[in-house]
Design a protein around this motif. Structure first.
Motif, PDB file in Angstrom:
ATOM      1  N   VAL A   5     -26.306  53.600  63.681  1.00 29.86           N
ATOM      2  CA  VAL A   5     -26.512  54.827  64.041  1.00 29.86           C
ATOM      3  C   VAL A   5     -27.264  55.597  65.215  1.00 29.86           C
ATOM      4  O   VAL A   5     -28.371  55.283  66.175  1.00 29.86           O
ATOM      5  N   HIS A   6     -26.496  55.817  66.379  1.00 26.84           N
ATOM      6  CA  HIS A   6     -26.454  56.584  67.605  1.00 26.84           C
ATOM      7  C   HIS A   6     -25.635  57.948  67.695  1.00 26.84           C
ATOM      8  O   HIS A   6     -25.360  58.226  66.973  1.00 26.84           O
ATOM      9  N   GLY A   7     -26.553  58.308  68.963  1.00 29.89           N
ATOM     10  CA  GLY A   7     -26.179  59.547  69.917  1.00 29.89           C
ATOM     11  C   GLY A   7     -27.351  61.034  69.614  1.00 29.89           C
ATOM     12  O   GLY A   7     -28.067  60.261  68.958  1.00 29.89           O
ATOM     13  N   PRO A   8     -26.503  61.271  69.734  1.00 33.71           N
ATOM     14  CA  PRO A   8     -27.606  62.809  70.561  1.00 33.71           C
ATOM     15  C   PRO A   8     -28.647  63.074  68.651  1.00 33.71           C
ATOM     16  O   PRO A   8     -29.825  63.612  68.822  1.00 33.71           O
ATOM     17  N   ASP A   9     -27.378  63.674  67.868  1.00 35.54           N
ATOM     18  CA  ASP A   9     -27.772  63.502  66.420  1.00 35.54           C
ATOM     19  C   ASP A   9     -29.039  62.927  65.680  1.00 35.54           C
ATOM     20  O   ASP A   9     -28.351  62.410  64.209  1.00 35.54           O
ATOM     21  N   ALA A  10     -28.460  61.560  66.175  1.00 40.46           N
ATOM     22  CA  ALA A  10     -28.401  59.846  64.923  1.00 40.46           C
ATOM     23  C   ALA A  10     -30.325  60.090  64.200  1.00 40.46           C
ATOM     24  O   ALA A  10     -29.993  60.037  63.280  1.00 40.46           O
ATOM     25  N   THR A  11     -31.029  60.465  65.022  1.00 39.48           N
ATOM     26  CA  THR A  11     -32.537  61.245  64.507  1.00 39.48           C
ATOM     27  C   THR A  11     -32.470  62.295  63.468  1.00 39.48           C
ATOM     28  O   THR A  11     -32.715  61.925  62.071  1.00 39.48           O
ATOM     29  N   GLU A  12     -31.947  63.559  63.897  1.00 41.19           N
ATOM     30  CA  GLU A  12     -31.634  64.157  62.684  1.00 41.19           C
ATOM     31  C   GLU A  12     -30.984  63.725  61.374  1.00 41.19           C
ATOM     32  O   GLU A  12     -30.894  63.942  60.129  1.00 41.19           O
ATOM     33  N   LEU A  13     -29.492  63.093  62.046  1.00 39.07           N
ATOM     34  CA  LEU A  13     -28.589  62.331  60.342  1.00 39.07           C
ATOM     35  C   LEU A  13     -29.966  61.867  59.617  1.00 39.07           C
ATOM     36  O   LEU A  13     -29.575  61.628  58.376  1.00 39.07           O
ATOM     37  N   THR A  14     -30.712  60.564  60.070  1.00 42.90           N
ATOM     38  CA  THR A  14     -31.262  59.992  59.681  1.00 42.90           C
ATOM     39  C   THR A  14     -31.928  60.833  58.693  1.00 42.90           C
ATOM     40  O   THR A  14     -32.988  60.125  58.272  1.00 42.90           O
ATOM     41  N   GLN A  15     -33.150  61.302  60.064  1.00 47.58           N
ATOM     42  CA  GLN A  15     -34.196  62.078  59.052  1.00 47.58           C
ATOM     43  C   GLN A  15     -33.660  62.949  57.547  1.00 47.58           C
ATOM     44  O   GLN A  15     -34.572  62.967  56.370  1.00 47.58           O
ATOM     45  N   ARG A  16     -32.125  63.894  57.390  1.00 42.38           N
ATOM     46  CA  ARG A  16     -32.780  63.913  56.533  1.00 42.38           C
ATOM     47  C   ARG A  16     -31.543  63.207  55.524  1.00 42.38           C
ATOM     48  O   ARG A  16     -31.247  63.911  54.506  1.00 42.38           O
ATOM     49  N   LEU A  17     -31.421  62.126  55.548  1.00 42.37           N
ATOM     50  CA  LEU A  17     -30.910  60.816  54.345  1.00 42.37           C
ATOM     51  C   LEU A  17     -31.987  59.923  54.097  1.00 42.37           C
ATOM     52  O   LEU A  17     -31.665  59.104  53.375  1.00 42.37           O
ATOM     53  N   THR A  18     -33.032  59.606  54.340  1.00 49.11           N
ATOM     54  CA  THR A  18     -33.899  59.136  53.948  1.00 49.11           C
ATOM     55  C   THR A  18     -35.359  60.084  54.317  1.00 49.11           C
ATOM     56  O   THR A  18     -35.817  60.886  54.668  1.00 49.11           O
ATOM     57  N   THR A  19     -36.451  58.868  53.516  1.00 57.50           N
ATOM     58  CA  THR A  19     -37.704  60.152  53.089  1.00 57.50           C
ATOM     59  C   THR A  19     -38.878  59.519  53.688  1.00 57.50           C
ATOM     60  O   THR A  19     -39.297  61.032  53.441  1.00 57.50           O
ATOM     61  N   ASN A  20     -39.151  58.991  54.740  1.00 61.69           N
ATOM     62  CA  ASN A  20     -39.548  58.929  55.509  1.00 61.69           C
ATOM     63  C   ASN A  20     -39.810  59.679  56.920  1.00 61.69           C
ATOM     64  O   ASN A  20     -38.424  60.428  56.847  1.00 61.69           O
ATOM     65  N   ASP A  21     -40.886  59.484  58.010  1.00 58.42           N
ATOM     66  CA  ASP A  21     -40.363  60.577  58.675  1.00 58.42           C
ATOM     67  C   ASP A  21     -40.077  59.834  59.626  1.00 58.42           C
ATOM     68  O   ASP A  21     -40.605  59.020  60.656  1.00 58.42           O
ATOM     69  N   VAL A  22     -38.609  59.643  59.985  1.00 55.14           N
ATOM     70  CA  VAL A  22     -38.071  59.235  61.243  1.00 55.14           C
ATOM     71  C   VAL A  22     -38.799  59.566  62.178  1.00 55.14           C
ATOM     72  O   VAL A  22     -38.568  58.902  63.417  1.00 55.14           O
ATOM     73  N   THR A  23     -38.677  60.879  62.840  1.00 53.59           N
ATOM     74  CA  THR A  23     -39.457  61.254  63.772  1.00 53.59           C
ATOM     75  C   THR A  23     -40.694  60.624  64.358  1.00 53.59           C
ATOM     76  O   THR A  23     -41.108  60.562  64.913  1.00 53.59           O
ATOM     77  N   ALA A  24     -41.404  59.940  63.817  1.00 55.53           N
ATOM     78  CA  ALA A  24     -43.056  59.250  63.989  1.00 55.53           C
ATOM     79  C   ALA A  24     -42.099  57.807  64.620  1.00 55.53           C
ATOM     80  O   ALA A  24     -43.490  57.241  65.136  1.00 55.53           O
TER      81      ALA A  24
END
Length: 308
Positions: A5-24
């Protein structure tokens, strides 16, 4: 499988679809997580990596789930109007797992990268001239590494590693001894729907993170709990066998089981009512009509050398 998953909103998409904190996550770091639907039911469990070599994420669905999760990511990206690309690269990669207490010493003979890797870290590595990604992860409960290399170079990497091959049956025994979940067997969104809390991996749920299913999980009160089972008489617990209390009341179901060569006893995993989930509780497993005595345990069945 492997999905990028790449791109400006890659973090938001993966964060919203997985239960752990991707931003960490920071580049070169990974985390164990679950993918849940709006009910809080697990679709899969996965490892998400913040790639060390380029922007974006690599996550690893269970075998046979790559198309399902690729479609899930793409549909969610469209629904939420997010700016990122999702690519299923499963057929581009081969994964080779090198596991065990001597894995670091053995792999150090073919690449220096492993010496600097901590648990759930990932880095670029060169093995026999092949560019790979190497992570300190595994599905055995032992220390170990997983190498992702281009599919066409898999034989070269395999030959360079040159260690004892291990089949899926042996690996399955190890993961049962450790108490690791098997997607499609220990949980399934259709035939055996489970939340992370029921499945014993509530530690991957970050309730401060905004993910699909968070509201449902915030209100969830598990009635059953994932436990270990150790038989005290001859027999092997298998998927689908009923678990009963001593008085004959059905209290749960076995999901995985084997005869452990390490422990010399039959062990299993499964779900029982929370009232019967205390380690040491006497139970019976119904095997071909015979009620076999056993005990509830708290996996792992032997001392763990690593944490999931």
């Amino acid at each position: 499988g492997e999905i990028e998953v790449h791109g400006p909103d890659a973090t938001e998409l993966t964060q919203r679809l997985t239960t752990n904190d991707v931003t960490a996550l920071k580049p070169g770091k990974g985390q164990y997580s679950a993918v849940t639907d709006e009910r809080g039911v697990m679709l899969d469990d996965t490892v998400v990596y913040d790639r060390p070599d380029e922007g974006g994420y690599l996550f690893v669905p269970n075998a046979g789930h790559d198309e399902e999760l690729y479609d899930h990511w793409c549909a969610s990206r469209k629904k939420w109007n997010l700016d990122c690309t999702v690519e299923n690269v499963t057929e581009q990669y081969a994964m080779i797992a090198v596991q065990g207490p001597e894995s670091e010493a053995h792999l150090s003979e073919v690449t220096e990268t492993v010496q600097d890797l901590g648990r759930f870290e990932i880095a670029s590595a060169s093995v026999a001239g092949v560019n790979c990604l190497c992570s300190r992860t595994g599905y055995t409960g032992e220390d170990g590494f997983e190498l992702l290399c281009p599919w066409d170079d898999a034989q070269t990497v395999w030959d360079a590693i040159n260690c004892q091959p291990c089949g899926l049956g042996a690996r399955d025994t190890l993961r049962i001894e450790q108490g690791f979940l098997l997607s499609g067997q220990d949980f399934d969104p259709e035939s055996n729907p489970r939340t992370p809390y029921e499945a014993g991996i509530g530690f991957v749920v970050d309730t401060d993170s905004r993910f699909l299913g968070r509201e449902a999980l915030a209100e969830a009160t598990p009635n059953e709990q994932f436990v270990g089972i150790e038989l005290t008489e001859r027999g092997v617990p298998r998927n689908g066998y009923a678990i009963e209390s001593v008085d004959g009341t059905e209290i749960g179901t076995v999901t995985s089981g084997t005869l452990s060569p390490t422990l010399g006893v039959s062990i299993g995993l499964g779900y029982v009512s929370t009232a019967h989930a205390e380690p040491g509780t006497e139970i019976r497993v119904v095997i071909r009509g015979d009620r076999k005595a056993g005990l509830i345990t708290n996996p792992p069945f032997e001392h763990a050398t690593t944490e999931q």
